[in-house]
Structure formats: C-alpha cells, structure tokens
Design a protein around this motif. Structure first.
Motif, short mmCIF file in Angstrom:
data_model
loop_
_atom_site.label_atom_id
_atom_site.label_comp_id
_atom_site.label_asym_id
_atom_site.label_seq_id
_atom_site.Cartn_x
_atom_site.Cartn_y
_atom_site.Cartn_z
N ASP A 168 0.70 -1.21 -0.20
CA ASP A 168 0.01 -0.01 0.03
C ASP A 168 0.79 1.17 0.09
OD1 ASP A 168 -2.46 -1.57 0.16
OD2 ASP A 168 -2.41 -1.47 2.32
N TYR A 169 1.87 1.22 0.62
CA TYR A 169 2.86 2.37 0.88
C TYR A 169 3.40 2.69 -0.53
CZ TYR A 169 3.23 1.03 5.92
OH TYR A 169 2.99 0.69 7.09
N SER A 170 3.88 1.65 -1.08
CA SER A 170 4.59 1.59 -2.48
C SER A 170 3.57 1.97 -3.43
CB SER A 170 5.27 0.24 -3.15
OG SER A 170 6.15 -0.14 -1.93
N GLN A 171 2.35 1.75 -3.49
CA GLN A 171 1.46 2.12 -4.63
C GLN A 171 1.16 3.78 -4.29
OE1 GLN A 171 -2.31 0.10 -4.62
NE2 GLN A 171 -3.08 0.94 -6.45
N LEU A 172 1.01 3.94 -2.87
CA LEU A 172 0.73 5.41 -2.56
C LEU A 172 1.95 6.30 -2.82
CD1 LEU A 172 -1.03 7.78 -1.29
CD2 LEU A 172 -0.13 7.14 0.86
N PHE A 173 3.14 5.98 -2.60
CA PHE A 173 4.42 6.93 -3.14
C PHE A 173 4.72 7.01 -4.74
CE2 PHE A 173 5.83 5.57 1.25
CZ PHE A 173 5.27 6.74 2.08
N ALA A 174 4.05 5.87 -5.51
CA ALA A 174 4.47 5.63 -6.76
C ALA A 174 3.37 6.73 -7.58
CB ALA A 174 4.53 4.35 -7.12
N ASN A 175 2.17 7.04 -6.96
CA ASN A 175 1.23 7.57 -7.62
C ASN A 175 1.10 8.95 -7.22
OD1 ASN A 175 -0.04 5.68 -9.64
ND2 ASN A 175 0.21 4.57 -7.65
N VAL A 176 1.95 9.82 -6.61
CA VAL A 176 1.88 10.96 -6.28
C VAL A 176 2.54 11.95 -7.43
CG1 VAL A 176 1.71 10.70 -3.90
CG2 VAL A 176 4.07 11.21 -4.88
N GLY A 177 2.39 13.12 -7.38
CA GLY A 177 3.16 14.22 -8.27
C GLY A 177 4.15 14.78 -7.65
N GLU A 178 4.55 15.94 -8.76
CA GLU A 178 5.85 16.53 -8.45
C GLU A 178 5.60 17.29 -7.00
OE1 GLU A 178 8.94 16.46 -9.89
OE2 GLU A 178 7.71 14.49 -10.94
N GLY A 179 6.77 17.66 -6.27
CA GLY A 179 6.86 18.36 -5.19
C GLY A 179 6.00 17.87 -4.21
N SER A 180 5.85 16.74 -3.86
CA SER A 180 4.82 16.21 -2.80
C SER A 180 5.66 16.23 -1.43
CB SER A 180 4.44 14.72 -3.14
OG SER A 180 3.58 14.75 -4.08
N MET A 181 4.90 16.12 -0.57
CA MET A 181 5.65 16.23 0.70
C MET A 181 5.12 14.93 1.63
SD MET A 181 4.90 20.26 1.20
CE MET A 181 4.93 20.16 3.21
N LEU A 182 5.89 14.42 2.56
CA LEU A 182 5.65 13.18 3.43
C LEU A 182 6.10 13.74 4.63
CD1 LEU A 182 5.05 10.27 4.14
CD2 LEU A 182 7.20 9.61 3.31
N ARG A 183 5.07 13.73 5.71
CA ARG A 183 5.31 13.77 7.20
C ARG A 183 5.43 12.40 7.93
NH1 ARG A 183 1.90 13.45 11.23
NH2 ARG A 183 2.43 13.96 13.23
N VAL A 184 6.51 12.07 8.65
CA VAL A 184 6.62 11.05 9.00
C VAL A 184 7.23 11.13 10.70
CG1 VAL A 184 7.58 8.56 9.13
CG2 VAL A 184 7.17 9.59 7.02
N PRO A 185 6.36 10.76 11.78
CA PRO A 185 6.88 10.87 13.03
C PRO A 185 7.74 9.57 12.93
CG PRO A 185 4.70 10.48 13.00
CD PRO A 185 4.74 10.59 11.66
N LEU A 186 8.79 9.54 13.88
CA LEU A 186 9.42 8.35 14.08
C LEU A 186 8.95 7.58 15.16
CD1 LEU A 186 13.33 9.76 13.69
CD2 LEU A 186 11.79 8.78 12.10
N ILE A 187 7.87 6.85 14.70
CA ILE A 187 7.12 6.02 15.74
C ILE A 187 6.65 4.91 14.84
CG2 ILE A 187 6.28 7.79 17.36
CD1 ILE A 187 3.70 7.67 15.65
N GLU A 188 6.42 3.64 15.49
CA GLU A 188 5.85 2.34 15.08
C GLU A 188 6.75 2.00 13.56
OE1 GLU A 188 1.69 2.31 14.01
OE2 GLU A 188 1.24 3.90 15.84
N ASN A 189 6.25 1.74 12.47
CA ASN A 189 7.21 1.23 11.40
C ASN A 189 7.70 2.13 10.44
OD1 ASN A 189 4.49 1.78 10.63
ND2 ASN A 189 4.31 0.38 9.15
N TYR A 190 8.53 3.15 11.23
CA TYR A 190 8.93 4.48 10.30
C TYR A 190 10.08 3.99 9.40
CZ TYR A 190 12.71 4.78 13.95
OH TYR A 190 13.88 4.26 14.51
#
Length: 202
Positions: free
Chosen positions: A112-134
């Motif tokens: 699911d992560y891979s599919q989501l990341f592969a289908n975003v456009g240019e300049g996208s932003m990802l916010r990840v807190p260093l918790i769980e499966n980061y």
C-alpha cells in the motif's frame, strides 16, 4: 511552562545558527531565512488559530512551518503518516489549496505504501514521525517518491535511536540537502544540488 524552558535551552544552544547566518549556499540561506524562519506573520495565521484550537505550542509551531513549506513547495500531494489530528491538513491546505491530502495509517501494508508513493505528483511532501514502522515507510518513500519531494521527519531528537537514524538517513545516497530543526528534520530528495546538512535554530 515546560515548553518555554525547553525552547529557551534549544534556542540558546543554536543561537549562532539563526536566520541562515554562516550558510554559504544562496539557495539554502533563502530557504532558512524566508521559509523556515520567516520573520513576518502570514495574514492567515490569525484565521487558522481560530479554526484550529486545542493544540500545544510545539504542534502549532510545526503547523505554521508546514503551512510555509506548502506555500513554498506547492506540493501535488501531502502524505500525513500516523496523524491523530486534522491540524496539519488544515494548515497545509491553507498554504496550497491545490494540494491533495493523503493519510497513511498503521493498517496499511508495504505494498500500500509503495502504491501510494508511486502515484503522487511533483513536489509532494511526506510527514513521518519516528514511531511504529517508520523505517519501512521511509525506505519505501525513498524508492518511489519523485526527486522533487520533501520528507518531514518528526521526533529526530526523541532518543539516541532516533538521533542515530536521522544521521543514517541524511547520509543515505538517496537523499539530498537536509535541515535539522531539532523538532523535526527536512530532507529534499533532489540530488542535483551539492549535498549538505544544516543545523538551524528554529
């Protein structure tokens, strides 16, 4: 009160790194001066404070940063990982109304992560807190996100493990210029510019 005490200690330790002082790169200087530490209040701040209430000072500070980042980056998509509040969405939407908001949850698989990341456009932003499966989430993002994207990594000073992972991440051959803001770290995936890691008083 505890927030202000901690904030004062952090500020004093990083005082010589304020507002881009000592930064040689013109691009990095402008980014630090006018995005990270923009000295003038945006007109929407007052409206947003009324719209988003009940959050602590640190979260509000990060909300305003993400607003400025969205305004600067004009991202196609903002991916919010393990979010427990809509505050970041509201601030990012205010910074760039065209941005698509996607939520990444703990129930999602690596596919699911891979599919989501592969289908975003240019300049996208990802916010990840260093918790769980980061680690898995960030690794997949580095494999699939466009090179124009920005990673926002929260909790980079939480403990020794988080601090070590941040160092590992900024040294990764798949990452570019990075900014250590103490409360979070920003990593640009564009590797066309000379790689440099900046510690900033934020």
């Amino acid at each position: 009160m505890l927030y202000y005490i901690k904030r004062s200690i952090v500020w004093l330790r990083r005082a010589h790194r304020s507002k881009g002082f000592g930064v040689q790169s013109p691009w990095a200087y402008r980014f630090i001066r006018y995005v990270v530490n923009e000295p003038y209040p945006y007109y929407k701040y007052e409206q947003l404070e009324k719209q988003v209430y009940g959050i602590d000072k640190k979260t509000r500070k990060l909300c305003k940063l993400y607003f400025r980042l969205a305004n600067y980056q004009q991202p196609h998509t903002f991916i919010d990982c393990h979010s427990t509040s809509s505050c970041y969405k509201i601030y990012v939407d205010a910074g760039c109304q065209k941005t698509q908001y996607k939520k990444l949850t703990g129930e999602m698989s690596e596919a699911d992560y891979s599919q989501l990341f592969a289908n975003v456009g240019e300049g996208s932003m990802l916010r990840v807190p260093l918790i769980e499966n980061y680690r898995s989430i960030i690794d997949k993002s580095l494999e699939h996100l466009p090179s124009s994207s920005i990673l926002i990594i929260e909790n980079i000073k939480r403990d020794k493990e988080a601090a070590a992972y941040w160092q590992e991440l900024i040294a990764d051959s798949r990452t570019g210029i990075s900014f250590d803001l103490y409360y979070c770290g920003l990593i640009f995936l564009n590797r066309d510019m000379v790689k440099q890691s900046y510690v900033v008083n934020f």
